[in-house]
Scaffold this active site. Structure first.
Site, PDB file in Angstrom:
ATOM      1  N   LYS A 170     -17.977  -2.942  -4.621  1.00  9.22           N
ATOM      2  CA  LYS A 170     -17.452  -4.150  -3.978  1.00  9.22           C
ATOM      3  C   LYS A 170     -16.410  -3.777  -2.921  1.00  9.22           C
ATOM      4  O   LYS A 170     -15.280  -3.412  -3.222  1.00  9.22           O
ATOM      5  CB  LYS A 170     -16.782  -5.085  -5.001  1.00  9.22           C
ATOM      6  CG  LYS A 170     -16.568  -6.468  -4.396  1.00  9.22           C
ATOM      7  CD  LYS A 170     -15.346  -7.187  -4.872  1.00  9.22           C
ATOM      8  CE  LYS A 170     -14.100  -6.940  -4.073  1.00  9.22           C
ATOM      9  NZ  LYS A 170     -14.079  -7.381  -2.675  1.00  9.22           N
ATOM     10  N   GLY A 223      -6.170  -0.103  -3.781  1.00  8.82           N
ATOM     11  CA  GLY A 223      -5.692  -1.346  -3.186  1.00  8.82           C
ATOM     12  C   GLY A 223      -4.230  -1.550  -3.495  1.00  8.82           C
ATOM     13  O   GLY A 223      -3.490  -0.577  -3.697  1.00  8.82           O
ATOM     14  N   SER A 224      -3.817  -2.800  -3.571  1.00  5.02           N
ATOM     15  CA  SER A 224      -2.398  -3.096  -3.743  1.00  5.02           C
ATOM     16  C   SER A 224      -1.966  -2.945  -5.203  1.00  5.02           C
ATOM     17  O   SER A 224      -2.784  -2.969  -6.116  1.00  5.02           O
ATOM     18  CB  SER A 224      -2.130  -4.524  -3.274  1.00  5.02           C
ATOM     19  OG  SER A 224      -2.830  -5.422  -4.102  1.00  5.02           O
ATOM     20  N   GLY A 228      -3.942  -3.862  -8.647  1.00  8.20           N
ATOM     21  CA  GLY A 228      -4.079  -2.721  -9.557  1.00  8.20           C
ATOM     22  C   GLY A 228      -3.640  -3.071 -10.973  1.00  8.20           C
ATOM     23  O   GLY A 228      -4.266  -2.660 -11.953  1.00  8.20           O
ATOM     24  N   GLU A 245      -5.474   3.773  -7.323  1.00 13.02           N
ATOM     25  CA  GLU A 245      -4.706   4.323  -6.200  1.00 13.02           C
ATOM     26  C   GLU A 245      -4.113   3.135  -5.470  1.00 13.02           C
ATOM     27  O   GLU A 245      -4.853   2.277  -4.990  1.00 13.02           O
ATOM     28  CB  GLU A 245      -5.599   5.143  -5.257  1.00 13.02           C
ATOM     29  CG  GLU A 245      -5.996   6.498  -5.788  1.00 13.02           C
ATOM     30  CD  GLU A 245      -4.813   7.414  -6.076  1.00 13.02           C
ATOM     31  OE1 GLU A 245      -3.703   7.175  -5.569  1.00 13.02           O
ATOM     32  OE2 GLU A 245      -5.008   8.372  -6.855  1.00 13.02           O
ATOM     33  N   CYS A 279      -2.022   4.181   3.284  1.00 13.07           N
ATOM     34  CA  CYS A 279      -1.215   4.278   2.064  1.00 13.07           C
ATOM     35  C   CYS A 279      -0.320   5.511   2.117  1.00 13.07           C
ATOM     36  O   CYS A 279       0.708   5.555   1.456  1.00 13.07           O
ATOM     37  CB  CYS A 279      -2.128   4.325   0.850  1.00 13.07           C
ATOM     38  SG  CYS A 279      -3.417   5.538   1.031  1.00 13.07           S
ATOM     39  N   GLN A 326      -1.787 -10.032   7.581  1.00 12.07           N
ATOM     40  CA  GLN A 326      -1.029  -8.775   7.621  1.00 12.07           C
ATOM     41  C   GLN A 326      -0.001  -8.818   8.749  1.00 12.07           C
ATOM     42  O   GLN A 326       1.122  -8.351   8.585  1.00 12.07           O
ATOM     43  CB  GLN A 326      -1.986  -7.598   7.777  1.00 12.07           C
ATOM     44  CG  GLN A 326      -1.317  -6.235   7.730  1.00 12.07           C
ATOM     45  CD  GLN A 326      -0.632  -5.931   6.398  1.00 12.07           C
ATOM     46  OE1 GLN A 326      -1.234  -6.079   5.339  1.00 12.07           O
ATOM     47  NE2 GLN A 326       0.636  -5.527   6.444  1.00 12.07           N
ATOM     48  N   GLU A 381       6.609  -2.110   0.194  1.00 11.14           N
ATOM     49  CA  GLU A 381       5.575  -1.648   1.122  1.00 11.14           C
ATOM     50  C   GLU A 381       5.286  -2.736   2.159  1.00 11.14           C
ATOM     51  O   GLU A 381       4.962  -3.861   1.804  1.00 11.14           O
ATOM     52  CB  GLU A 381       4.282  -1.318   0.363  1.00 11.14           C
ATOM     53  CG  GLU A 381       3.236  -0.698   1.265  1.00 11.14           C
ATOM     54  CD  GLU A 381       1.930  -0.387   0.544  1.00 11.14           C
ATOM     55  OE1 GLU A 381       1.397  -1.279  -0.136  1.00 11.14           O
ATOM     56  OE2 GLU A 381       1.444   0.754   0.670  1.00 11.14           O
TER      57      GLU A 381
HETATM   58  P1  NAD Z   1      -5.960  -5.612  -2.324  1.00  5.16           P
HETATM   59  O1  NAD Z   1      -5.386  -5.213  -3.626  1.00  5.16           O
HETATM   60  O2  NAD Z   1      -5.652  -6.961  -1.794  1.00  5.16           O
HETATM   61  O3  NAD Z   1      -7.540  -5.517  -2.386  1.00  5.16           O
HETATM   62  C1  NAD Z   1      -8.208  -4.344  -2.779  1.00  5.16           C
HETATM   63  C2  NAD Z   1      -9.569  -4.708  -3.333  1.00  5.16           C
HETATM   64  O4  NAD Z   1      -9.391  -5.402  -4.575  1.00  5.16           O
HETATM   65  C3  NAD Z   1     -10.385  -5.644  -2.436  1.00  5.16           C
HETATM   66  O5  NAD Z   1     -11.733  -5.238  -2.457  1.00  5.16           O
HETATM   67  C4  NAD Z   1     -10.204  -6.984  -3.108  1.00  5.16           C
HETATM   68  O6  NAD Z   1     -11.256  -7.883  -2.859  1.00  5.16           O
HETATM   69  C5  NAD Z   1     -10.183  -6.576  -4.571  1.00  5.16           C
HETATM   70  N1  NAD Z   1      -9.599  -7.579  -5.488  1.00  5.16           N
HETATM   71  C6  NAD Z   1      -8.668  -8.518  -5.203  1.00  5.16           C
HETATM   72  N2  NAD Z   1      -8.423  -9.248  -6.316  1.00  5.16           N
HETATM   73  C7  NAD Z   1      -9.189  -8.759  -7.315  1.00  5.16           C
HETATM   74  C8  NAD Z   1      -9.375  -9.085  -8.690  1.00  5.16           C
HETATM   75  N3  NAD Z   1      -8.717 -10.090  -9.267  1.00  5.16           N
HETATM   76  N4  NAD Z   1     -10.236  -8.359  -9.409  1.00  5.16           N
HETATM   77  C9  NAD Z   1     -10.898  -7.339  -8.851  1.00  5.16           C
HETATM   78  N5  NAD Z   1     -10.788  -6.991  -7.552  1.00  5.16           N
HETATM   79  C10 NAD Z   1      -9.933  -7.690  -6.787  1.00  5.16           C
HETATM   80  O7  NAD Z   1      -5.541  -4.476  -1.259  1.00  5.16           O
HETATM   81  P2  NAD Z   1      -5.835  -4.443   0.308  1.00  5.16           P
HETATM   82  O8  NAD Z   1      -4.933  -5.438   0.967  1.00  5.16           O
HETATM   83  O9  NAD Z   1      -7.297  -4.515   0.577  1.00  5.16           O
HETATM   84  O10 NAD Z   1      -5.383  -2.958   0.689  1.00  5.16           O
HETATM   85  C11 NAD Z   1      -4.069  -2.618   1.017  1.00  5.16           C
HETATM   86  C12 NAD Z   1      -3.404  -1.895  -0.140  1.00  5.16           C
HETATM   87  O11 NAD Z   1      -4.180  -0.774  -0.522  1.00  5.16           O
HETATM   88  C13 NAD Z   1      -2.049  -1.320   0.204  1.00  5.16           C
HETATM   89  O12 NAD Z   1      -1.153  -1.593  -0.844  1.00  5.16           O
HETATM   90  C14 NAD Z   1      -2.282   0.170   0.295  1.00  5.16           C
HETATM   91  O13 NAD Z   1      -1.158   0.979   0.033  1.00  5.16           O
HETATM   92  C15 NAD Z   1      -3.354   0.366  -0.701  1.00  5.16           C
HETATM   93  N6  NAD Z   1      -4.087   1.608  -0.466  1.00  5.16           N
HETATM   94  C16 NAD Z   1      -3.880   2.656  -1.315  1.00  5.16           C
HETATM   95  C17 NAD Z   1      -4.542   3.858  -1.124  1.00  5.16           C
HETATM   96  C18 NAD Z   1      -4.323   5.005  -2.057  1.00  5.16           C
HETATM   97  O14 NAD Z   1      -5.177   5.862  -2.118  1.00  5.16           O
HETATM   98  N7  NAD Z   1      -3.221   5.063  -2.771  1.00  5.16           N
HETATM   99  C19 NAD Z   1      -5.442   3.975  -0.056  1.00  5.16           C
HETATM  100  C20 NAD Z   1      -5.620   2.898   0.791  1.00  5.16           C
HETATM  101  C21 NAD Z   1      -4.952   1.708   0.566  1.00  5.16           C
END
Ligand code: NAD
Length: 479
Positions: A170, A223-224, A228, A245, A279, A326, A381
């Site tokens: 996804k 993701g965030s 997470g 991550e 990130c 954003q 962040e």
């Molecule tokens: P996000 O958490 O909003 O979304 C990430 C993913 O999770 C998306 O596909 C989203 O649709 C999904 N999601 C959202 N709600 C969910 C739920 N309830 N259940 C399951 N999945 C769900 O993050 P974003 O805004 O897409 O990305 C930015 C964030 O990602 C920043 O915090 C950044 O630091 C982080 N990031 C981390 C790394 C790393 O490797 N540490 C790499 C890239 C980005």
């Protein structure tokens, strides 16, 4: 219309979403299917059914497919890079670099499929042999963010398939184009029906199915922090394996003895390139007293040369912010920094139209000085082209400030002192540490990940990826 891939078939979604170019919001890249929860469950069922056969394929079969995927991605780097820059907003050279990385990752894990080694040990009991082997985990759910639309999917999909798992993927809603292109390449490379499924859709609906369905054995999430936490709770509740991550507030330390040019290059590159939306971006630059003023002056001077424009225009250094939400977040933090008493020495302006008159989410890179470590701009962040400088008395204070964060993804230092470089590498509380290099920009064949609040579970990438995508079996045989 770009459809979802479920059980080897391209299927319509329950609804659709239009993919918009942040460099020119009049430009619609395409209409993409959005799956609902029922379709996500169909994808899980398909992956579950396909596992029995795929998990028993030979390493050669998996090598051939993954190698072909890598070859096609590399051959189409210009076209896929253009799509990526168009939907995400990083510059064309950055986007092509990301595509090349994705291709190399598939090549690397094609090789890993062949290198699946185990251990053979003598038992402590007479006449008994012991062997330790690795087996695939089962169906893995992969959930990715928008900021690396092809590299992050690649570094999850490639090891998942290489080690014999089946996948439900996804992607983030904002960047379905690169995800769809990757699915199309996998499908044409001969991945059998059900082994790889693409379900574009909402996190709360489609993502949630991957967290809750008992047939999904493991979830790899990037993701965030907020999302997470939800992933962790859901997976712990049903005993599924998971890996997270998440965010960062990465420090870059500049010592008095640093080469000023190296320090400025690193800070500019990891603070502002890819619009600060990495990130591993350094958002806190901690500078010791002796170099502080010269460093700030040199940063401000360099920032004047950075061109903020259409991501695909030759010569652009910084593309637009990914979307309106954003952009609002970035501008809100720039206002917060000023309210907190930090000095905005450069940038931070929203530009509604680029040089050609196209409407987009353009933001000039922002530099704050006179900041305190406790300010929100230094603790939360932002995920945009915003860098704060923190003044430190000496190396010891700089190291303390660098580590004084709940995050621990990447940490960097500019210094010509071997003593300080060595000490910093040992004592930086981060999963990745860089000396005289930007915190962002890493190799594809070695582990990637953080510690503290940035990450949870085994590392991604390189041979270490096997920790997550396989499960260990210990066999005993009486000879
Ligand atoms: P996000 O958490 O909003 O979304 C990430 C993913 O999770 C998306 O596909 C989203 O649709 C999904 N999601 C959202 N709600 C969910 C739920 N309830 N259940 C399951 N999945 C769900 O993050 P974003 O805004 O897409 O990305 C930015 C964030 O990602 C920043 O915090 C950044 O630091 C982080 N990031 C981390 C790394 C790393 O490797 N540490 C790499 C890239 C980005």
């Amino acid at each position: 219309m770009f459809k979802n891939l479920i059980n080897g078939q391209w299927v319509d979604g329950a609804s659709t979403i239009v993919n918009i170019n942040p460099s020119d919001t009049r430009d619609a890249i395409g209409e993409y299917a959005l799956a609902d929860a029922a379709q996500a469950r169909e994808a899980v069922a398909a992956a579950h059914a396909a596992f029995a056969t795929w998990s028993l394929t030979t390493p050669q079969q998996r090598f051939d497919i993954l190698d072909a995927v890598g070859t096609e991605i590399l051959a189409r780097r210009a076209e896929l890079g253009d799509l990526l820059a168009r939907e995400e907003g990083k510059t064309l050279p950055e986007a092509i670099g990301e595509v090349v990385r994705a291709g190399n990752i598939f090549k690397f894990f094609a090789g890993e499929a062949l290198r699946g080694a185990g251990d053979v040990l003598p038992s402590v009991r007479p006449g008994v042999g012991v062997e330790v082997t690795r087996e695939p985990v089962g169906v893995v759910g992969l959930i990715t963010p928008w900021n690396f639309p092809i590299a992050i999917p690649a570094w999850k999909v490639a090891p998942a398939l290489a080690y014999g798992n089946t996948v439900v993927f996804k992607p983030a809603e904002l960047v379905p184009g690169s995800a769809w292109a990757l699915a199309d390449i996998l499908q044409r490379a001969g991945v059998p029906a059900g082994v790889f499924n693409l379900v574009m859709g909402r996190g709360r609906e489609v993502g949630q199915v991957l967290l809750d369905d008992s047939r999904v054995a493991a979830v790899s999430f990037t993701g965030s922090v907020a999302t997470g936490r939800l992933v962790a709770q859901a997976c712990v509740a049903r005993g599924a394996k998971f890996q997270l991550e998440m965010g960062g507030k990465n420090p870059f330390v500049v010592l008095d003895d640093a080469d000023l040019n190296v320090a400025v290059n690193c800070a500019i590159q990891s603070g502002f390139f890819s619009t600060g939306q990495r990130c591993t971006a350094s958002s806190r630059v901690i500078v010791t007293e002796g170099l502080h003023d010269r460093f700030v002056a040199a940063m401000a001077e360099r920032m004047k040369t950075l061109k903020v424009d259409d991501a695909r225009k030759p010569g652009t250094d910084i593309g637009p912010v990914v979307d309106e939400r954003q952009l609002e977040q970035d501008l809100a933090y720039i206002a917060i920094g000023q309210q907190e008493g930090a000095t905005l020495v450069a940038g931070g302006q929203y530009i509604e139209r680029n040089a050609a008159g196209a409407p987009g989410y353009y933001l000039t890179p922002a530099l704050f000085t006179g900041t305190a470590a406790s300010m929100r701009i230094n603790t939360e962040e932002i995920f945009g082209p915003v860098v704060s400088v923190i003044r430190a008395k000496d190396y010891e204070e700089a190291l303390h400030l660098a580590n004084d964060t709940p995050f621990g993804l990447a940490s960097g230092i500019a210094t010509t002192s071997l003593k300080h470089a060595t000490h910093f590498k040992r004592h930086a509380q981060a999963g990745m540490v860089m000396v005289n290099l930007p915190t962002a920009g890493v190799d594809y064949h070695v582990p990637f990940g953080g510690r503290k609040g940035s990450s949870y579970g085994p590392r991604e990438q390189g041979a270490y990826a096997a920790e997550f995508y396989t499960t260990v079996k210990t066999g005993y045989t009486l000879a």
